[in-house]
Design an enzyme around this catalytic site. Structure first.
Site, short mmCIF file in Angstrom:
data_model
loop_
_atom_site.label_atom_id
_atom_site.label_comp_id
_atom_site.label_asym_id
_atom_site.label_seq_id
_atom_site.Cartn_x
_atom_site.Cartn_y
_atom_site.Cartn_z
N ASP A 162 0.81 -1.21 0.00
CA ASP A 162 0.00 0.00 0.00
C ASP A 162 0.85 1.27 0.00
O ASP A 162 0.79 2.08 0.92
CB ASP A 162 -0.92 -0.04 1.24
CG ASP A 162 -1.86 1.15 1.30
OD1 ASP A 162 -2.40 1.52 0.25
OD2 ASP A 162 -2.04 1.70 2.40
N GLU A 396 3.67 -7.53 7.48
CA GLU A 396 2.43 -8.22 7.15
C GLU A 396 2.58 -9.27 6.05
O GLU A 396 1.89 -9.21 5.02
CB GLU A 396 1.35 -7.21 6.77
CG GLU A 396 1.02 -6.29 7.92
CD GLU A 396 -0.26 -5.49 7.73
OE1 GLU A 396 -0.88 -5.60 6.66
OE2 GLU A 396 -0.64 -4.77 8.67
N TYR A 448 -6.16 -2.57 13.40
CA TYR A 448 -7.04 -1.45 13.01
C TYR A 448 -8.44 -1.64 13.60
O TYR A 448 -9.43 -1.56 12.88
CB TYR A 448 -7.07 -1.31 11.49
CG TYR A 448 -5.76 -0.76 10.95
CD1 TYR A 448 -5.53 0.60 10.91
CD2 TYR A 448 -4.74 -1.61 10.54
CE1 TYR A 448 -4.32 1.13 10.46
CE2 TYR A 448 -3.53 -1.11 10.08
CZ TYR A 448 -3.33 0.26 10.05
OH TYR A 448 -2.13 0.78 9.61
N GLU A 484 1.13 -0.63 14.14
CA GLU A 484 0.21 0.18 13.34
C GLU A 484 -1.15 0.20 14.03
O GLU A 484 -1.64 -0.84 14.45
CB GLU A 484 0.03 -0.39 11.92
CG GLU A 484 1.26 -0.28 11.04
CD GLU A 484 1.03 -0.78 9.62
OE1 GLU A 484 -0.14 -0.89 9.19
OE2 GLU A 484 2.04 -1.06 8.94
C1 GCB Z 1 -1.44 -1.99 6.82
C2 GCB Z 1 -0.13 -1.92 6.11
C3 GCB Z 1 0.20 -0.51 5.62
C4 GCB Z 1 -1.03 0.14 5.04
C5 GCB Z 1 -2.09 0.21 6.13
C6 GCB Z 1 -3.40 0.85 5.63
O1 GCB Z 1 -1.72 -2.88 7.56
O2 GCB Z 1 0.94 -2.43 6.86
O3 GCB Z 1 1.22 -0.60 4.66
O4 GCB Z 1 -0.77 1.39 4.50
O5 GCB Z 1 -2.39 -1.07 6.59
O6 GCB Z 1 -3.53 2.05 5.74
O7 GCB Z 1 -4.24 0.14 5.11
#
Ligand code: GCB
Length: 575
Positions: A162, A396, A448, A484
């Site tokens: 991403d 990941e 998340y 994250e």
């Molecule tokens: C993740 C990835 C990261 C993405 C992020 C997202 O888990 O590690 O590279 O940018 O999510 O914002 O979706």
């Protein structure tokens, strides 16, 4: 690999500037373009080509660069190397029509000995760069959209990760001189015994040469000499390195033959220790909690090219918020960034470019070889930075596959053999059943809650996160860093009550997750995703081709979440 430096024994010369450039859509350049490009146009180095040129955003090459140079006065006849800081992705290099070699993978340096090939004047340096996305490259692209290979998101360009697949010469290209049989590598390990700092250095050298080492700084000068390649210097009343006291010493290495110094290299070092003990991460035997970010080397127009002013600005923003740490998501950052981390007192989790990995057979052997190469190259480059406190093997990986466990076991063992002093980890989106968690030294989780899971339900998200953290800890008894967490916010989008994509929802998500993390003593780090908005491939979730999870915009202006974080982190004593 040592960074070039200038002193009475060595000189360096930066070739950055305006070079010439040409795309090669028919891939015919190998027939003759190494002798000069037929119809080039100007392009800045270092910088990505994708945003400099109006017709090239999604063009991943192949493309060719060239520049002409003459050697600085007095260089001809000396030992000379040509060094590239980072070329993404595949580089082939010619000097005066002769092929020097190639390097695969961005974000890590490579160099060639050009002593016998360089002329005093009228040199032509030509580089072919191929940034195309392939299943057997790392990071990979153009892979099937099934769960075995990817998260199933259709993107253009078809990255399996991403962020935008920027291409080009991204960091300085340098020529440097060094004496024959000069200093090629230095490995420093520091220990602390009471108030004494112990500096151990290993410097490969010829047998008939004496190694002299001096540690200078903080009002001491300690010198020692040895016939061996290993030297130990005790530093009385050492000023240790930490985020609050980023004390650096100069380690001055000299090689002496028949009483005459013939090479010198000066390395800034910090005296510090880092280790995992039970559920704690100990810096100088004191528990430390990381507060900070994942980020990207990303800025309008330069793309992934190194721009010193942006490096400084990002440190300013991190300090303003109260951060003490970051992860080099998802590739090793510039040497400049790490030098400043040493100087400013930031703790760094240094990550290889292994993002978007999958374990299906197609191209697996090649990806595996590349991942090992990246671990070697990253540790060779960054092993002496006091700021680097852990190595991250990947981000990941799609690691449900049992093959993944043996894959990462090999990488883990490799990292440990190259550097037994730092914890080794990887950043994972998987649950407690991830087989690699058993051998990693500390666990990095990307989560998340309230966004990708428990979408729009923050109360539930926090409950699920609490339960999951306790489960992972109960099973592995290792320190956990959340590498994250966060939410997307379109700058200027507001909603009360908070709704997804509003600045309020992002600020609330971050604050609520931090509340959970602060309540868990075994959580030793909180890294928000991410510092600034950044460019991605185009896809349905990325408005304007931008990931908006930054707490600052891509132009480095604060969103509500940045102010909220500042209130949370600056009120807390930073360890
Ligand atoms: C993740 C990835 C990261 C993405 C992020 C997202 O888990 O590690 O590279 O940018 O999510 O914002 O979706």
């Amino acid at each position: 690999m040592l960074y070039p430096q200038t002193n009475p024994f060595r000189q360096s010369f930066d070739l950055s500037g305006i070079w010439e450039f040409q795309f090669d859509p028919d891939d015919c350049g190998r027939t003759s373009w190494m002798n000069g490009l037929p119809a080039p146009r100007p392009l800045a180095v270092p910088a990505s080509w994708n945003e400099q040129l109006v017709d090239a955003r999604d063009n991943l090459g192949p493309a060719w660069y060239q520049t002409r140079f003459r050697l600085p006065w007095g260089w001809y006849g000396q030992h000379i190397r040509l060094r590239f800081g980072s070329v993404n992705y595949l580089a082939d290099v010619w000097l005066n029509g002769e092929w020097l070699g190639w390097h695969e993978g961005g974000h890590l340096p490579f160099e060639f000995d050009v002593t016998t090939r360089v002329r005093d004047d009228n040199n032509l340096l030509v580089v072919r760069v191929d940034g195309n996305l392939m299943a057997n490259r790392v990071p990979p692209g153009n892979v099937p959209l099934d769960p075995q290979h990817s998260f199933g998101v259709a993107r253009y360009p078809a990255t399996n990760f991403d962020f935008f697949p920027y291409c080009g010469i991204h960091r300085p290209v340098m020529l440097y001189t060094l004496p024959p049989y000069g200093i090629d590598d230095i490995t420093v390990i520091t220990e602390i015994e009471g108030t004494t700092g112990i500096v151990r250095a290993r410097v490969p050298k010829p047998d008939d040469v004496t190694l002299r080492a001096t540690v200078r700084g903080n009002n001491v000068v300690v010198t020692s000499e040895t016939a061996s390649a290993d030297i130990v210097l005790p530093i009385p009343h050492a000023h240790v390195w930490s985020p609050t006291t980023p004390n650096l010493y100069d380690l001055i290495i000299e090689l002496v033959r028949a009483g005459v110094v013939y090479d010198r290299y000066t390395l800034p070092i910090g005296i510090r220790t880092i280790r995992v003990d039970g559920s704690a991460l100990l810096l100088n035997d004191t528990p430390i909690v990381l507060r900070g970010f994942g980020r990207h080397e990303d800025f309008p127009i330069v793309g992934r090219g190194m721009l010193s002013a942006v490096t400084i600005k990002d440190y300013e923003l991190m300090r303003w918020v109260g951060a003490n740490s970051f992860r080099t998501s998802h590739y090793p950052y510039s040497e400049q960034m790490l030098d400043l981390a040493d100087r400013l007192g930031f703790l760094v989790i240094d990550e290889t470019p292994a993002v978007g990995l999958f374990f299906a057979e197609d191209g697996l052997a090649k990806r595996f070889a590349l991942c090992q190469q990246y671990v070697r190259e990253m540790i060779a480059r960054d092993k002496n930075h006091p700021s680097v406190i852990a190595w991250s093997l990947a981000n990941e990986p799609h690691a449900h596959d049992p093959t993944a466990v043996s894959f990462f076991r090999v990488l883990y063992d490799l990292a440990k053999s190259l550097d037994p002093t730092r914890p080794v980890t990887l950043a994972s989106h998987l649950d407690a059943n991830n087989g690699s968690f058993g051998f990693l030294d500390l666990l990095c989780l990307n989560r998340y809650n309230g966004w990708k899971s428990e979408t729009a339900q923050l109360d539930l998200g926090c409950q699920v996160l609490t339960r999951e953290l306790d489960e992972v800890y109960a099973r592995y008894h290792k320190p956990i860093i959340i590498t994250e967490f966060g939410a997307e916010a379109l700058p200027g989008c507001h909603a009360e009550p908070p709704a997804m994509f509003s600045e309020e929802y992002q600020a609330e998500t971050i604050a609520r997750v931090i509340q959970v993390l602060n309540s868990k003593p075994y959580v030793v780090g909180q890294h928000v995703w991410c510092l600034c908005d950044f460019k991605t491939s185009q896809e349905v979730r990325r408005v304007g081709g931008i990931n908006h999870k930054g707490v600052f915009t891509r132009e480095r202006q604060p969103k509500l979440a940045a102010h909220r974080l500042r209130a949370l982190w600056r009120n807390d004593a930073l360890t």
